[in-house]
Scaffold this motif. Sequence first.
Motif, PDB file in Angstrom:
ATOM      1  N   ALA A  85       0.859  -1.180   0.000  1.00 36.27           N
ATOM      2  CA  ALA A  85       0.000   0.000   0.000  1.00 36.27           C
ATOM      3  C   ALA A  85       0.897   1.233   0.000  1.00 36.27           C
ATOM      4  O   ALA A  85       1.999   1.215   0.557  1.00 36.27           O
ATOM      5  CB  ALA A  85      -0.891   0.008   1.239  1.00 36.27           C
ATOM      6  N   VAL A  86       0.424   2.306  -0.624  1.00 37.29           N
ATOM      7  CA  VAL A  86       1.204   3.539  -0.710  1.00 37.29           C
ATOM      8  C   VAL A  86       0.742   4.504   0.377  1.00 37.29           C
ATOM      9  O   VAL A  86      -0.443   4.836   0.473  1.00 37.29           O
ATOM     10  CB  VAL A  86       1.046   4.199  -2.092  1.00 37.29           C
ATOM     11  N   TYR A  87       1.682   4.931   1.215  1.00 37.22           N
ATOM     12  CA  TYR A  87       1.413   6.004   2.175  1.00 37.22           C
ATOM     13  C   TYR A  87       1.417   7.318   1.405  1.00 37.22           C
ATOM     14  O   TYR A  87       2.415   7.687   0.788  1.00 37.22           O
ATOM     15  CB  TYR A  87       2.472   5.998   3.275  1.00 37.22           C
ATOM     16  N   GLY A  88       0.276   8.015   1.407  1.00 35.18           N
ATOM     17  CA  GLY A  88       0.060   9.114   0.477  1.00 35.18           C
ATOM     18  C   GLY A  88       0.652  10.470   0.803  1.00 35.18           C
ATOM     19  O   GLY A  88       1.172  11.143  -0.098  1.00 35.18           O
ATOM     20  N   LEU A 137       6.065   2.911   1.244  1.00 34.88           N
ATOM     21  CA  LEU A 137       5.397   1.652   0.949  1.00 34.88           C
ATOM     22  C   LEU A 137       5.185   0.864   2.237  1.00 34.88           C
ATOM     23  O   LEU A 137       6.112   0.722   3.042  1.00 34.88           O
ATOM     24  CB  LEU A 137       6.227   0.818  -0.030  1.00 34.88           C
ATOM     25  N   VAL A 138       3.968   0.350   2.424  1.00 38.60           N
ATOM     26  CA  VAL A 138       3.616  -0.442   3.600  1.00 38.60           C
ATOM     27  C   VAL A 138       3.142  -1.804   3.117  1.00 38.60           C
ATOM     28  O   VAL A 138       2.246  -1.875   2.266  1.00 38.60           O
ATOM     29  CB  VAL A 138       2.512   0.253   4.428  1.00 38.60           C
ATOM     30  N   ASP A 153      -6.482   6.152   2.881  1.00 42.28           N
ATOM     31  CA  ASP A 153      -7.036   7.483   3.165  1.00 42.28           C
ATOM     32  C   ASP A 153      -8.357   7.343   3.909  1.00 42.28           C
ATOM     33  O   ASP A 153      -8.510   7.822   5.033  1.00 42.28           O
ATOM     34  CB  ASP A 153      -7.222   8.285   1.888  1.00 42.28           C
ATOM     35  N   ALA A 154      -9.325   6.657   3.319  1.00 47.26           N
ATOM     36  CA  ALA A 154     -10.646   6.525   3.948  1.00 47.26           C
ATOM     37  C   ALA A 154     -10.580   5.734   5.242  1.00 47.26           C
ATOM     38  O   ALA A 154     -11.490   5.804   6.062  1.00 47.26           O
ATOM     39  CB  ALA A 154     -11.620   5.844   2.978  1.00 47.26           C
ATOM     40  N   GLY A 155      -9.498   4.976   5.453  1.00 47.05           N
ATOM     41  CA  GLY A 155      -9.274   4.325   6.736  1.00 47.05           C
ATOM     42  C   GLY A 155      -8.330   5.122   7.611  1.00 47.05           C
ATOM     43  O   GLY A 155      -8.595   5.354   8.789  1.00 47.05           O
ATOM     44  N   LEU A 156      -7.215   5.574   7.043  1.00 48.77           N
ATOM     45  CA  LEU A 156      -6.197   6.282   7.810  1.00 48.77           C
ATOM     46  C   LEU A 156      -6.708   7.618   8.350  1.00 48.77           C
ATOM     47  O   LEU A 156      -6.440   7.970   9.515  1.00 48.77           O
ATOM     48  CB  LEU A 156      -4.965   6.500   6.929  1.00 48.77           C
ATOM     49  N   ARG A 297       2.587   7.545   9.096  1.00 48.83           N
ATOM     50  CA  ARG A 297       2.947   6.247   8.536  1.00 48.83           C
ATOM     51  C   ARG A 297       2.674   5.136   9.548  1.00 48.83           C
ATOM     52  O   ARG A 297       2.195   4.061   9.188  1.00 48.83           O
ATOM     53  CB  ARG A 297       4.427   6.233   8.124  1.00 48.83           C
ATOM     54  N   GLY A 298       3.011   5.387  10.810  1.00 47.82           N
ATOM     55  CA  GLY A 298       2.761   4.392  11.843  1.00 47.82           C
ATOM     56  C   GLY A 298       1.286   4.075  11.985  1.00 47.82           C
ATOM     57  O   GLY A 298       0.898   2.916  12.213  1.00 47.82           O
ATOM     58  N   GLU A 299       0.438   5.091  11.844  1.00 44.88           N
ATOM     59  CA  GLU A 299      -1.001   4.870  11.950  1.00 44.88           C
ATOM     60  C   GLU A 299      -1.528   4.047  10.782  1.00 44.88           C
ATOM     61  O   GLU A 299      -2.472   3.264  10.950  1.00 44.88           O
ATOM     62  CB  GLU A 299      -1.725   6.217  12.046  1.00 44.88           C
ATOM     63  N   LEU A 300      -0.919   4.185   9.592  1.00 43.53           N
ATOM     64  CA  LEU A 300      -1.340   3.340   8.471  1.00 43.53           C
ATOM     65  C   LEU A 300      -1.051   1.869   8.776  1.00 43.53           C
ATOM     66  O   LEU A 300      -1.868   0.986   8.469  1.00 43.53           O
ATOM     67  CB  LEU A 300      -0.650   3.773   7.179  1.00 43.53           C
ATOM     68  N   LEU A 301       0.098   1.589   9.377  1.00 44.95           N
ATOM     69  CA  LEU A 301       0.393   0.229   9.789  1.00 44.95           C
ATOM     70  C   LEU A 301      -0.675  -0.294  10.751  1.00 44.95           C
ATOM     71  O   LEU A 301      -1.114  -1.443  10.667  1.00 44.95           O
ATOM     72  CB  LEU A 301       1.771   0.169  10.460  1.00 44.95           C
ATOM     73  N   GLU A 302      -1.109   0.564  11.671  1.00 47.12           N
ATOM     74  CA  GLU A 302      -2.123   0.163  12.650  1.00 47.12           C
ATOM     75  C   GLU A 302      -3.471  -0.089  11.978  1.00 47.12           C
ATOM     76  O   GLU A 302      -4.187  -1.043  12.326  1.00 47.12           O
ATOM     77  CB  GLU A 302      -2.238   1.242  13.728  1.00 47.12           C
ATOM     78  N   VAL A 303      -3.829   0.744  11.017  1.00 43.18           N
ATOM     79  CA  VAL A 303      -5.100   0.563  10.304  1.00 43.18           C
ATOM     80  C   VAL A 303      -5.106  -0.758   9.539  1.00 43.18           C
ATOM     81  O   VAL A 303      -6.093  -1.511   9.572  1.00 43.18           O
ATOM     82  CB  VAL A 303      -5.355   1.745   9.345  1.00 43.18           C
ATOM     83  N   LEU A 304      -4.003  -1.051   8.845  1.00 44.93           N
ATOM     84  CA  LEU A 304      -3.937  -2.307   8.101  1.00 44.93           C
ATOM     85  C   LEU A 304      -3.985  -3.501   9.054  1.00 44.93           C
ATOM     86  O   LEU A 304      -4.585  -4.544   8.722  1.00 44.93           O
ATOM     87  CB  LEU A 304      -2.677  -2.344   7.245  1.00 44.93           C
ATOM     88  N   ALA A 305      -3.397  -3.371  10.233  1.00 45.58           N
ATOM     89  CA  ALA A 305      -3.474  -4.443  11.218  1.00 45.58           C
ATOM     90  C   ALA A 305      -4.909  -4.649  11.686  1.00 45.58           C
ATOM     91  O   ALA A 305      -5.359  -5.792  11.876  1.00 45.58           O
ATOM     92  CB  ALA A 305      -2.559  -4.135  12.404  1.00 45.58           C
TER      93      ALA A 305
END
Length: 346
Positions: A85-88, A137-138, A153-156, A297-305
């Motif tokens: 996934a791309v961190y935007g 990249l995540v 985005d809609a999750g992060l 970026r750290g929060e995107l990792l948490e959302v995907l988890a």
Amino acid sequence: MKALQYRTIGAPPEVVTVPDPEPGPGQVLLKVTAAGVCHSDIAVMSWPAEGFPYALPLTLGHEGVGTVAALGAGVAGVREGEAYAVYGPWGCGNCAKCAEGKENYCLRAAELGIHPPGLGRPGAMAEYLLVDDPRHLVPLDGLDPVAAVPLTDAGLTPYHAVKRSLPKLVAGSTAVVIGTGGLGHVAVQLLRALSPARVVALDVSEDKLRLAREVGAHETVLSDARAADAVRELTGGRGAEAVFDFVGAEPTVRTAGAVAAVEGDVVIVGIGGGALPVGFGYLPFEVSVTAPYWGSRGELLEVLALARSGAVSVHTETFSLDEGPRAYERLHEGTIDGRAVIVPNG
């Protein structure tokens, strides 16, 4: 390659053929597997020519996932064929905020002309996407691309908004979500997964209120002139400890302010142009009003988890790249529940 571009001020986006990008030193080329369609793109395409901030033509798409197709010189840590996934919200990578992983709040992005993909530089609505640095990249780690791409985005964005208010969302508290479309229906799920608060959802559409109930809202209220009174009645007159406005228009920010409890949070996420007066006597005592942007970026990792655990998912409707212009029409008409996703190579 094919790409969906905004080419002329005031005109709809077009599917065109452009040269395939090639990665330079430090860059990563992704073969795009999914790209999200966002209301922010419609806002961009509504701006007048005077003061338009980006160069045209602009390939749209700030939500992207894909597999590594090629690596530029010096790139380490990623391999061809891996899914990411791309961190935007790209930043400089060096300032104090970037050092915290908060590139969404980069202190030098404007000065250095750094833009997110799809919002100033070529985006993900194309067969290939050039990513400036592998740190953006995540790993998907098994997540389905279509299900995962809105999370960037809609999750992060709702996760970042909700996370800072969690200390106030204790047992017996109330959280209000205004606008239960692409971001709002995810916020409802996040609030249910992360807090014991009662969740009240507001929207002008019965279809979106039905979606809000399906994903966990305890109560739903039609967002009209009587909405604030209805929320106050549901809370015994106290109001909500946290209000998340995913519309941000003048009527919705007024509602947000009207339903906030003493010491509550009002979080204006939507970019509908509304503003909420702040000052003694305008709002209940010690109400905090914020306008967050995207997430770290750290929060995107948490959302995907959270997505891997099954705690959050996004309702999606898929379109081919050629159907991209129609996807934006549908989004503008309000006839998409959840998130539209473009599958360029499907």
